[in-house]
Design a protein around this motif. Structure first.
Motif, PDB file in Angstrom:
ATOM      1  N   LEU A  42     -19.678  14.810  14.725  1.00  0.00           N
ATOM      2  CA  LEU A  42     -20.130  13.418  14.747  1.00  0.00           C
ATOM      3  C   LEU A  42     -21.390  13.211  15.581  1.00  0.00           C
ATOM      4  O   LEU A  42     -21.954  12.118  15.581  1.00  0.00           O
ATOM      5  N   ASP A  43     -21.836  14.244  16.298  1.00  0.00           N
ATOM      6  CA  ASP A  43     -22.974  14.081  17.199  1.00  0.00           C
ATOM      7  C   ASP A  43     -24.179  14.922  16.798  1.00  0.00           C
ATOM      8  O   ASP A  43     -25.011  15.280  17.643  1.00  0.00           O
ATOM      9  N   MET A  44     -24.316  15.257  15.524  1.00  0.00           N
ATOM     10  CA  MET A  44     -25.495  16.009  15.089  1.00  0.00           C
ATOM     11  C   MET A  44     -26.748  15.154  15.287  1.00  0.00           C
ATOM     12  O   MET A  44     -26.782  14.007  14.833  1.00  0.00           O
ATOM     13  N   PRO A  45     -27.792  15.679  15.939  1.00  0.00           N
ATOM     14  CA  PRO A  45     -28.986  14.878  16.265  1.00  0.00           C
ATOM     15  C   PRO A  45     -29.960  14.762  15.091  1.00  0.00           C
ATOM     16  O   PRO A  45     -31.138  15.149  15.189  1.00  0.00           O
ATOM     17  N   LEU A  46     -29.511  14.226  13.974  1.00  0.00           N
ATOM     18  CA  LEU A  46     -30.344  14.222  12.765  1.00  0.00           C
ATOM     19  C   LEU A  46     -31.614  13.421  12.938  1.00  0.00           C
ATOM     20  O   LEU A  46     -32.694  13.837  12.489  1.00  0.00           O
ATOM     21  N   ASP A  47     -31.507  12.248  13.564  1.00  0.00           N
ATOM     22  CA  ASP A  47     -32.705  11.411  13.732  1.00  0.00           C
ATOM     23  C   ASP A  47     -33.785  12.167  14.504  1.00  0.00           C
ATOM     24  O   ASP A  47     -34.967  12.077  14.175  1.00  0.00           O
ATOM     25  N   ARG A  48     -33.378  12.905  15.520  1.00  0.00           N
ATOM     26  CA  ARG A  48     -34.355  13.655  16.318  1.00  0.00           C
ATOM     27  C   ARG A  48     -34.951  14.794  15.505  1.00  0.00           C
ATOM     28  O   ARG A  48     -36.171  15.009  15.495  1.00  0.00           O
ATOM     29  N   LEU A  49     -34.098  15.553  14.791  1.00  0.00           N
ATOM     30  CA  LEU A  49     -34.589  16.687  14.021  1.00  0.00           C
ATOM     31  C   LEU A  49     -35.561  16.264  12.921  1.00  0.00           C
ATOM     32  O   LEU A  49     -36.466  17.029  12.553  1.00  0.00           O
ATOM     33  N   LEU A  50     -35.381  15.056  12.394  1.00  0.00           N
ATOM     34  CA  LEU A  50     -36.212  14.583  11.287  1.00  0.00           C
ATOM     35  C   LEU A  50     -37.441  13.804  11.745  1.00  0.00           C
ATOM     36  O   LEU A  50     -38.269  13.413  10.920  1.00  0.00           O
ATOM     37  N   SER A  51     -37.605  13.594  13.040  1.00  0.00           N
ATOM     38  CA  SER A  51     -38.662  12.713  13.528  1.00  0.00           C
ATOM     39  C   SER A  51     -40.015  13.422  13.596  1.00  0.00           C
ATOM     40  O   SER A  51     -40.105  14.637  13.772  1.00  0.00           O
ATOM     41  N   LYS A  52     -41.067  12.624  13.471  1.00  0.00           N
ATOM     42  CA  LYS A  52     -42.429  13.151  13.598  1.00  0.00           C
ATOM     43  C   LYS A  52     -42.700  13.611  15.037  1.00  0.00           C
ATOM     44  O   LYS A  52     -43.423  14.593  15.249  1.00  0.00           O
ATOM     45  N   ASP A  53     -42.116  12.924  16.017  1.00  0.00           N
ATOM     46  CA  ASP A  53     -42.313  13.316  17.412  1.00  0.00           C
ATOM     47  C   ASP A  53     -41.726  14.696  17.681  1.00  0.00           C
ATOM     48  O   ASP A  53     -42.309  15.503  18.416  1.00  0.00           O
ATOM     49  N   PHE A  54     -40.553  14.962  17.109  1.00  0.00           N
ATOM     50  CA  PHE A  54     -39.924  16.267  17.274  1.00  0.00           C
ATOM     51  C   PHE A  54     -40.809  17.354  16.661  1.00  0.00           C
ATOM     52  O   PHE A  54     -41.005  18.434  17.237  1.00  0.00           O
ATOM     53  N   ALA A  55     -41.381  17.071  15.488  1.00  0.00           N
ATOM     54  CA  ALA A  55     -42.272  18.038  14.844  1.00  0.00           C
ATOM     55  C   ALA A  55     -43.517  18.282  15.696  1.00  0.00           C
ATOM     56  O   ALA A  55     -44.006  19.424  15.783  1.00  0.00           O
ATOM     57  N   LYS A  56     -44.010  17.228  16.321  1.00  0.00           N
ATOM     58  CA  LYS A  56     -45.185  17.388  17.185  1.00  0.00           C
ATOM     59  C   LYS A  56     -44.878  18.334  18.338  1.00  0.00           C
ATOM     60  O   LYS A  56     -45.677  19.225  18.673  1.00  0.00           O
ATOM     61  N   THR A  57     -43.702  18.181  18.946  1.00  0.00           N
ATOM     62  CA  THR A  57     -43.294  19.061  20.041  1.00  0.00           C
ATOM     63  C   THR A  57     -43.139  20.495  19.559  1.00  0.00           C
ATOM     64  O   THR A  57     -43.574  21.446  20.226  1.00  0.00           O
ATOM     65  N   ARG A  58     -42.516  20.665  18.397  1.00  0.00           N
ATOM     66  CA  ARG A  58     -42.350  21.997  17.821  1.00  0.00           C
ATOM     67  C   ARG A  58     -43.712  22.639  17.511  1.00  0.00           C
ATOM     68  O   ARG A  58     -43.944  23.816  17.769  1.00  0.00           O
ATOM     69  N   PHE A  59     -44.620  21.843  16.956  1.00  0.00           N
ATOM     70  CA  PHE A  59     -45.913  22.387  16.537  1.00  0.00           C
ATOM     71  C   PHE A  59     -46.755  22.823  17.730  1.00  0.00           C
ATOM     72  O   PHE A  59     -47.469  23.832  17.669  1.00  0.00           O
TER      73      PHE A  59
END
Length: 565
Positions: free
Chosen positions: A332-349
């Protein structure tokens, strides 16, 4: 001079004709509707349903059942899968009919007294079979959105199984191998044999009377024709007699689920894909967000920089997949909103070094980075409804077991659970909690049925088989169309790579990646391994200016093809 009365000569001519047909595939165009699947007979069944007034859901039901008959490697009623459905008004929904673990399943069910997997039991034998979901999923989608009567949609597959269809060269090659298998895999030794006891040859008619019986029960009784009554009893009897644990209670309790789709964007396009228990949608959108950060269209296709960047995106998405994703009804606590966010991608990139490969550390999952067989078909109808459907038996021909009274093959999807709790290794075995075995839990999947929309209308309908490679083949094909403006057939046939975090290597299609690029990648720290083919994609695009659908099937699908009207 050829003796046309000779059976051998006729056989040779048949081979030549089949080779010619399968080797001259091109794009197919249509104004009103289209089906692209792994078998042209099944594609035509779906088109015929639309010609009778059926919509995309109706065509999907008919095509799926026809593939059970004509493409038994992966077309199925003994497995499960996912539907992404975009309605003509732009609304999108999904249906989850992924298999479930039986009630008697447990986290350590595949382990011996030393905590090691015993006899590959998570892939071989009836313990590897998950409770099938295909019939329930198709029935649920039809009951909510279909137009034509259920029986009318199943009837073509009943007739195909009963009256038979012409054996193809590709299917015959498999039939010969399967008929020589271990007698323990009971159904496969006789599966492709005719009434004379011989394997049916190309050009001859292959009939499946036991399968026709099972499909007839589904035609007459809908969902209950599979999950209750005679078929359910025969499934339980077979399981009990051969070491399986699926019961009538498992079957009766199984339910498909309608779920909200995942939505992402890329350069003005809307991406709709499958949520967990599929990991495909999460990984696809995360990687497309990374490509948007990279301004990928400015990177030359197939260059060293391109392969490196794509592989690094894959590495990060698969690390997150392993750490976080599983059945949403159990996590019930999968962080989907974070994984799908543009901000998360920016950090990953920001953590990607364009001159050096990252390291896949099984002890740290994705934290260092900043922050086989299945089939797919795509459908559009004249109202603008679109279907992207992927379903599977897991391995080719699943567990290769089934009752000869029922005529279908069971999946071996239990192998998609993490088999050894807490143990993640550099070879690719994952042991994280979200995907451990539990009764009635759906195992994590890589299936990635996807619809790309432009201005609220379907622009690209795409999907593929291929186990964990599914995510990356769909990702690269979407990238080819949206970033590199490739037409659908070229996007499907273009070179593909695969990186899944662990094992830490780039799988690439032999002869499609230049030696110079391989050398440059190895100097950057990448390990490369060649393979013959990655993915078997089925896609449709829509051109609003010409109002034409364009469909293409992967050339690696010998019997596949697009049909439209």
């Amino acid at each position: 001079m050829i003796n046309i009365n000779s059976r051998h000569a006729a056989f040779g001519l048949t081979m030549l004709l089949l080779f010619f047909i399968s080797s001259t595939k091109a794009q197919t165009y249509a104004e009103n509707g289209m089906v692209v699947s792994d078998n042209v007979i099944a594609s035509q069944v779906g088109v015929d349903i639309m010609k009778k007034g059926g919509n995309a859901i109706d065509a999907a039901v008919a095509t799926a059942f026809a593939l059970e008959v004509t493409h038994p490697e992966a077309g199925n009623i003994g497995g499960g899968g996912f539907i992404v459905f975009m309605k003509s008004d732009g609304d999108v929904t999904t249906f989850d009919f992924r298999e479930k673990a039986p009630l008697a399943a447990s986290p350590g069910m595949f382990l011996d007294e030393n905590g090691e997997i015993k006899n590959n039991s998570n892939h071989q034998g009836l313990l590897a079979v998950g409770v099938p979901g295909t019939v329930a999923g198709l029935y649920q989608a039809h009951q909510k959105y279909g137009k034509l009567p259920w029986a009318e949609l199943v009837k073509p597959s009943v007739e195909l199984a009963k009256k038979g269809f012409t054996m193809t060269y590709g299917l015959y090659n498999v039939a010969v191998r399967m008929s020589e298998r271990d007698p323990a895999e009971d159904i496969m030794r006789n599966y492709f044999r005719g009434e004379d006891g011989e394997v049916v040859k190309p050009g001859e008619t292959w009939k499946q009377p036991a399968l026709a019986y099972t499909l007839k029960q589904i035609e007459k009784h809908g969902r209950d024709g599979f999950y209750k009554g005679e078929v359910a009893q025969k499934i339980e009897d077979y399981m009990k007699a051969n070491g399986g644990i699926i019961t009538k209670e498992d079957l009766e309790k199984y339910e498909a689920v309608e779920r909200e789709p995942l939505k992402g964007t890329f350069n003005g396009y809307d991406i709709y894909s499958m949520p967990p228990p599929s990991s495909g949608g999460v990984a696809l959108i995360e990687m497309m967000n990374l490509m948007e950060q990279a301004n990928i269209s400015s990177v030359e296709f197939n260059s060293t920089a391109y392969v490196h960047l794509v592989a690094e995106a894959m590495r990060r998405a698969f690390a997150d997949r392993a750490e976080y994703l599983g059945d949403p009804d159990f996590n019930l606590d999968m962080p989907l909103d974070r994984l799908l966010s543009k901000d998360f991608a920016k950090t990953r990139f920001e953590n990607i070094d364009m001159n050096k490969a990252s390291i896949s550390d099984p002890a740290q999952f994705g934290h260092p980075y900043g922050g086989d067989n299945t089939t797919h078909f795509s459908i559009v109808d004249k109202e603008g409804n679109a279907i992207s459907l992927t379903y599977t038996l897991e391995n080719s021909y699943g567990v290769k077991m089934g009752s000869d009274k029922l005529g279908f093959i069971f999946n071996n999807e239990m192998g998609d659970f993490n088999p050894v709790p807490g143990v993640t290794t550099a070879t690719g075995q994952i042991g994280s909690d979200p995907n451990l075995v539990a009764p009635e839990k759906r195992m994590l999947s890589s299936m990635t049925p996807t619809i790309i929309a432009k201005d609220g209308k379907p622009y690209l309908v795409i999907g593929s088989p291929g186990g964990r490679t599914i995510i990356n083949t769909v990702f690269q094909t979407v990238l080819n169309v949206l970033a590199y403006d490739m037409r659908i057939d070229r996007a499907i046939e273009a070179m593909k790579i695969h990186h899944q975090w662990l094992p830490d290597q780039i799988l690439y299609e032999r002869n499609l990646l230049s030696p110079d690029t391989r050398d440059a990648l190895e100097k950057m720290g990448h390990t490369l391994r060649p393979t013959t083919n990655i993915g078997v994609l089925m896609g449709i695009t829509y051109d609003a200016s010409t109002k034409l659908y364009t469909g293409s099937s992967d050339s690696s699908s010998e019997d596949g093809g697009a049909r439209g009207y």
